[in-house]
Design an enzyme around this catalytic site. Structure first.
Site, mmCIF file in Angstrom:
data_model
loop_
_atom_site.group_PDB
_atom_site.id
_atom_site.type_symbol
_atom_site.label_atom_id
_atom_site.label_comp_id
_atom_site.label_asym_id
_atom_site.label_seq_id
_atom_site.Cartn_x
_atom_site.Cartn_y
_atom_site.Cartn_z
ATOM 1 N N HIS A 317 -2.186 0.330 -4.473
ATOM 2 C CA HIS A 317 -3.310 0.496 -3.559
ATOM 3 C C HIS A 317 -3.564 -0.830 -2.868
ATOM 4 C CE1 HIS A 317 -7.291 1.472 -2.024
ATOM 5 N NE2 HIS A 317 -6.912 2.725 -2.167
ATOM 6 N N ASP A 374 -4.496 9.693 -6.362
ATOM 7 C CA ASP A 374 -3.564 10.784 -6.089
ATOM 8 C C ASP A 374 -2.657 11.084 -7.274
ATOM 9 O OD1 ASP A 374 -4.485 11.204 -3.502
ATOM 10 O OD2 ASP A 374 -3.337 9.500 -2.779
HETATM 11 N N1 ACO Z 1 6.360 1.983 -5.982
HETATM 12 C C1 ACO Z 1 7.160 0.874 -6.039
HETATM 13 N N2 ACO Z 1 6.828 -0.318 -5.482
HETATM 14 C C2 ACO Z 1 5.647 -0.394 -4.843
HETATM 15 C C3 ACO Z 1 4.760 0.697 -4.762
HETATM 16 C C4 ACO Z 1 5.164 1.915 -5.356
HETATM 17 N N3 ACO Z 1 4.362 2.983 -5.308
HETATM 18 N N4 ACO Z 1 3.661 0.330 -4.073
HETATM 19 C C5 ACO Z 1 3.827 -0.961 -3.723
HETATM 20 N N5 ACO Z 1 5.026 -1.399 -4.216
HETATM 21 C C6 ACO Z 1 5.553 -2.768 -4.094
HETATM 22 C C7 ACO Z 1 6.071 -3.073 -2.700
HETATM 23 O O1 ACO Z 1 7.441 -2.771 -2.575
HETATM 24 C C8 ACO Z 1 5.782 -4.546 -2.583
HETATM 25 O O2 ACO Z 1 6.766 -5.247 -3.323
HETATM 26 P P1 ACO Z 1 7.244 -6.725 -2.837
HETATM 27 O O3 ACO Z 1 6.033 -7.604 -2.995
HETATM 28 O O4 ACO Z 1 8.361 -7.081 -3.754
HETATM 29 O O5 ACO Z 1 7.673 -6.575 -1.413
HETATM 30 C C9 ACO Z 1 4.461 -4.726 -3.338
HETATM 31 O O6 ACO Z 1 4.453 -3.664 -4.304
HETATM 32 C C10 ACO Z 1 3.206 -4.627 -2.440
HETATM 33 O O7 ACO Z 1 3.280 -3.386 -1.726
HETATM 34 P P2 ACO Z 1 2.815 -3.200 -0.216
HETATM 35 O O8 ACO Z 1 3.508 -2.002 0.343
HETATM 36 O O9 ACO Z 1 2.964 -4.496 0.524
HETATM 37 O O10 ACO Z 1 1.263 -2.917 -0.437
HETATM 38 P P3 ACO Z 1 0.286 -2.239 0.582
HETATM 39 O O11 ACO Z 1 -1.081 -2.655 0.201
HETATM 40 O O12 ACO Z 1 0.702 -2.491 1.994
HETATM 41 O O13 ACO Z 1 0.506 -0.658 0.319
HETATM 42 C C11 ACO Z 1 0.314 1.522 -0.594
HETATM 43 C C12 ACO Z 1 -0.311 0.113 -0.476
HETATM 44 C C13 ACO Z 1 0.687 2.055 0.804
HETATM 45 C C14 ACO Z 1 -0.692 2.474 -1.208
HETATM 46 C C15 ACO Z 1 1.596 1.420 -1.491
HETATM 47 O O14 ACO Z 1 1.251 0.948 -2.773
HETATM 48 C C16 ACO Z 1 2.336 2.769 -1.602
HETATM 49 O O15 ACO Z 1 3.136 3.101 -0.723
HETATM 50 N N6 ACO Z 1 2.061 3.564 -2.696
HETATM 51 C C17 ACO Z 1 2.661 4.878 -2.843
HETATM 52 C C18 ACO Z 1 1.944 5.895 -1.994
HETATM 53 C C19 ACO Z 1 0.572 6.249 -2.523
HETATM 54 O O16 ACO Z 1 0.395 6.531 -3.691
HETATM 55 N N7 ACO Z 1 -0.404 6.275 -1.611
HETATM 56 C C20 ACO Z 1 -1.777 6.637 -1.929
HETATM 57 C C21 ACO Z 1 -2.684 5.458 -1.865
HETATM 58 S S1 ACO Z 1 -4.315 5.911 -2.336
HETATM 59 C C22 ACO Z 1 -4.907 6.692 -0.988
HETATM 60 O O17 ACO Z 1 -4.562 6.467 0.143
HETATM 61 C C23 ACO Z 1 -5.878 7.722 -1.226
#
Ligand code: ACO
Length: 428
Positions: A317, A374
């Site tokens: 998140h 979620d």
């Molecule tokens: N699985 C594996 N790796 C992940 C995940 C994941 N679910 N989420 C983040 N990471 C990793 C990224 O690859 C990144 O790694 P790095 O630092 O080595 O590059 C690091 O964690 C940070 O991730 P970002 O994508 O930069 O974080 P951001 O804040 O932009 O994204 C998000 C947040 C979009 C929710 C992301 O965690 C994600 O895609 N999660 C899966 C989808 C999800 O569950 N969405 C629902 C969110 S809650 C809501 O909207 C109600």
């Protein structure tokens, strides 16, 4: 008392620029850089708004480091399952919980506003069966603007109130009709004798003519109180979440003076994406794909592999770098329902194994990746016999009050301006 300030220095020429630091009641202070371009001729660069506060707000507060979420100062744990969702809607819109009389009147008004103009009902006929309910829901919500043109100009608080209450009341009806259209069965009209959440389950499940027979497709006839209570708590947990992607979209559209229901439709569009509200549907797909506890390690390895686009859905998140308090509340609800409803134990076991593996893995720990709302909502919604394609529409029903409250806050803020970011141009 002297103002706190923040100085930025351009190391190319030694020029310094001083800006006020503004303190909120809680959360990080902000540097007011509104005149930065005028002062320096430069823009700031923050794609994805990771360090940018886009507005001032009094509605919802999140402390992502300490797993805290408050609506109008009330902790989410004191609202979900303890106050009705409609009371929470009242709280978000008005800033205070309703008195008993206000609560009853509000409930009654929402019941009576839940009907749709027949023109909207006819629109569903034009959509193909098998259309995703989010597509139909967004389109029909946009079409509401054609029936309520008067909401384009709101002057008095009563105008705002009517506009907000109308959309909160009608969204569940549109969502239920969107689902029924997608499976090719006739719509069910709202029943004013039923409370908001029960009415939604009724419109999803009832047999043509409004009879509570078995509709097939996994939908059972009767509606249990425990199901109404669980879904009501789920709506509350989704009701608002400060400046998330869909709310920011709603505010951006609001800033252009577009119709409020068009702004809500744009929020629905933004929420549909798998990185945002669409994740609840994807979590279920992913748990089914994993298929067995013995495959969990393989999928965790895929999620960690930077050459593999696979992400663990329902994890991570932007704001919560520790536990998501909404997920915690849902976990408690899941345990309660496990005993009383027929929760899919195989999926639950896979979910528990994924959670355990991720929470003890250095990759997830280092990045602060915890289960989000979620991750748990899917298993619970499945136990409530909600079809998977309705998971994101359920999120919409909960979030509509947040969107419309944030819309109103922006419109009633005399300092608000059209949202118009700048860019770093690197083209020809
Ligand atoms: N699985 C594996 N790796 C992940 C995940 C994941 N679910 N989420 C983040 N990471 C990793 C990224 O690859 C990144 O790694 P790095 O630092 O080595 O590059 C690091 O964690 C940070 O991730 P970002 O994508 O930069 O974080 P951001 O804040 O932009 O994204 C998000 C947040 C979009 C929710 C992301 O965690 C994600 O895609 N999660 C899966 C989808 C999800 O569950 N969405 C629902 C969110 S809650 C809501 O909207 C109600």
């Amino acid at each position: 008392m002297a103002k706190n300030t923040f100085t930025l220095t351009d190391n190319r020429n030694g020029k310094s620029y001083e800006y006020d630091v503004l303190d909120g009641t809680r959360g990080p202070s902000v540097v007011d850089i509104r005149s930065f371009y005028k002062d320096s001729g430069m823009f700031t660069y923050d794609p994805g708004y990771t360090s940018t506060a886009s507005c001032e707000s009094k509605i919802t507060f999140i402390d992502g480091e300490n797993s805290e979420l408050k609506y109008r100062g009330y902790d989410i744990a004191d609202l979900a399952g303890k106050k009705s969702f409609l009371d929470v809607c009242f709280l978000l819109m008005r800033g205070e919980l309703p008195t008993k009389e206000e609560s009853q009147n509000f409930d009654l008004e929402i019941r009576h506003r839940s009907f749709l103009h027949e023109g909207i009902v006819k629109i569903f006929d034009a959509f193909p069966n098998h259309a995703h309910p989010m597509a139909t829901l967004g389109s029909a919500t946009m079409a509401l603007a054609t029936f309520y043109a008067e909401h384009l100009t709101l002057e008095t608080e009563d105008d705002y109130k009517e506009m907000r209450r109308r959309i909160i009341a009608k969204i569940p009806t549109i969502a239920a009709m969107s689902y029924r259209n997608s499976i090719g069965v006739p719509p069910i009209y709202p029943d004013v004798d039923r409370y908001f959440t029960e009415n939604f389950l009724y419109m999803l499940r009832a047999y043509p003519g409004g009879k509570m027979k078995n509709l097939g497709n996994g939908l059972s006839a009767e509606i249990k109180q425990i199901e109404v209570d669980a879904l009501d708590a789920i709506f509350t947990l989704h009701a608002d979440h400060e400046q998330n992607a869909s709310t920011t979209t709603v505010r951006n559209v609001a800033s252009t003076d577009a119709h409020p229901y068009v702004a809500i439709a744009s929020g629905i569009a933004a929420l549909w994406g798998a990185s945002h509200g669409g994740a609840n549907e994807k979590v279920m797909d992913q748990l089914k794909l994993i298929g067995d506890v013995k495959n969990v390690d393989m999928y965790i390895a895929k999620a960690k592999d930077k050459n593999d686009p696979f992400r663990l859905m329902g994890f991570g998140h932007r704001v919560y770098k520790s536990r998501d308090p909404r997920a915690e509340a849902l976990k408690g609800l899941q345990d309660k329902l496990r005993e009383e409803l027929n929760l899919d134990s195989k999926l639950l076991d896979i979910a528990a194994a994924v959670e355990k593996a991720a929470l003890s893995d250095e990759y997830f720990i280092k990045r602060g990746l915890y289960p989000n709302i979620d991750f748990y909502s899917g298993v619970i919604l499945t136990a409530l016999k909600i079809p998977v394609e309705m998971f994101t529409p359920i999120f919409v029903i909960g979030r509509t009050v947040g969107w419309i409250t944030q819309w109103s806050e922006l419109k009633q803020d005399p300092t608000s301006k059209i949202a118009r970011p700048r860019q770093l141009y690197t083209g020809k």
